[in-house]
Design a protein around this motif. Structure first.
Motif, mmCIF file in Angstrom:
data_model
loop_
_atom_site.group_PDB
_atom_site.id
_atom_site.type_symbol
_atom_site.label_atom_id
_atom_site.label_comp_id
_atom_site.label_asym_id
_atom_site.label_seq_id
_atom_site.Cartn_x
_atom_site.Cartn_y
_atom_site.Cartn_z
ATOM 1 N N SER A 284 9.258 2.323 4.640
ATOM 2 C CA SER A 284 7.992 1.917 5.246
ATOM 3 C C SER A 284 7.683 2.829 6.423
ATOM 4 O O SER A 284 8.579 3.169 7.204
ATOM 5 N N LYS A 285 6.389 3.230 6.543
ATOM 6 C CA LYS A 285 6.014 4.036 7.697
ATOM 7 C C LYS A 285 5.820 3.149 8.917
ATOM 8 O O LYS A 285 5.690 3.637 10.028
ATOM 9 N N GLN A 286 5.775 1.844 8.681
ATOM 10 C CA GLN A 286 5.505 0.924 9.790
ATOM 11 C C GLN A 286 6.758 0.231 10.312
ATOM 12 O O GLN A 286 6.837 -0.117 11.485
ATOM 13 N N ARG B 74 0.153 4.306 0.653
ATOM 14 C CA ARG B 74 -0.003 5.282 1.745
ATOM 15 C C ARG B 74 0.771 4.858 2.989
ATOM 16 O O ARG B 74 0.903 5.629 3.942
ATOM 17 N N GLU B 75 1.289 3.638 2.992
ATOM 18 C CA GLU B 75 2.092 3.186 4.125
ATOM 19 C C GLU B 75 3.591 3.340 3.843
ATOM 20 O O GLU B 75 4.432 2.809 4.561
ATOM 21 N N ARG C 179 0.834 -1.207 0.000
ATOM 22 C CA ARG C 179 0.000 0.000 0.000
ATOM 23 C C ARG C 179 0.874 1.265 0.000
ATOM 24 O O ARG C 179 1.705 1.436 0.893
#
Ligand code: FAD
Length: 224
Positions: free
Chosen positions: A185-187, A176-177, A174
């Motif tokens: 990665s934002k995660q 948006r991540e 995704r």
């Protein structure tokens, strides 16, 4: 998260049994239109070709980008306009002229100037006109229906070919991540993405390579 992945920019499988008799035939300057229910969802003019299982070539490959998810709901109808430069009245005049010049010939022997030879038996079969009939006794109604067939050669798309024949994958990580400036990665800190693995896909024309190079450049620069 990962969105659903599927092959894209890929040939299409066609249900009609006559399709295999056209294997190897390529058509230039035709228009294809895809219908879902009664609604047209895609139209393109250009080149296409027939295979033993269905259709391929530039305008079909591009069209496939629009059908992936729709095909899961229902089969789609594909129509080929074999003479897009002429409207039905102009084409009717053209066919009438061909018939007049071949007045004593049978229908099956009067179509050589309209279609490539491989296509003639299919067009005769779909027209419902007796192939042995002399063209000078073909009725106006029969001729008009034949003209309509030439502009709307119908077939049923039942599926797309698989990853082995696909140019790209639709779906993936995704976007948006992912931080678009660094591709991190934002995660998960320290995890970077580039190219096909991302939920990005585009039509042919270099856009997919551009996606791969640009995202890889951003990720590489940021990691360094
Ligand atoms: C026939 C064809 C024609 C195409 N034409 C065009 C075009 O004209 N224009 C356009 O824009 N795009 C085109 N594409 C699409 C374009 O090639 C891809 O979008 C692009 O190459 C994707 O780059 P990528 O680096 O993300 O993935 P890839 O190029 O697929 O690179 C992934 C690499 O990872 C390697 N790999 C996989 N698993 C592992 C593993 N476990 N360990 C180590 N290595 C692994 C693979 O061997 C491969 O080298 C075409 C694709 C195909 C198949």
């Amino acid at each position: 998260g990962i969105t659903e992945c599927m092959p894209s920019l890929v040939p299409m499988e066609i249900n009609e049994p006559w399709i295999s008799s056209l294997q190897g035939l390529s058509l230039r300057n035709v228009t294809v239109t895809l219908y879902q229910g009664g609604k047209d969802v895609y139209q393109e003019f250009g080149e296409m070709l027939f295979t033993h299982y269905g259709v391929s070539g530039p305008i079909i490959i591009s069209a496939s980008s629009y059908v992936g998810k729709k095909l899961k709901e229902q089969n789609l109808r594909l129509e080929i306009d074999l003479k897009p430069a002429l409207d039905e009245d102009q084409l009717d005049h053209r066919v009438l002229r061909d018939f007049e010049e071949n007045a004593n010939k049978q229908f099956k022997n009067a179509l050589g100037r309209l279609f490539p030879s491989k296509l003639i038996p299919v067009m005769i079969q779909l027209s419902g006109i007796d192939p042995e009939k002399k063209v000078n006794v073909i009725s106006k109604e029969e001729r008009r229906a034949f003209v309509h067939l030439i502009k709307h050669l119908p077939m049923t798309v039942t599926g797309l070919r698989g990853y082995n024949e696909a140019i790209i994958t639709k779906g993936g990580i995704r976007t948006r991540e992912v931080d678009p400036g660094t591709m991190e990665s934002k995660q998960v800190k320290g995890l970077y993405f580039a190219g096909e693995v991302l939920d990005l896909d585009a039509l042919t024309g270099g856009f997919n390579l551009q996606i791969a190079w640009s995202t890889a450049y951003a990720a590489g620069s940021s990691i360094k």
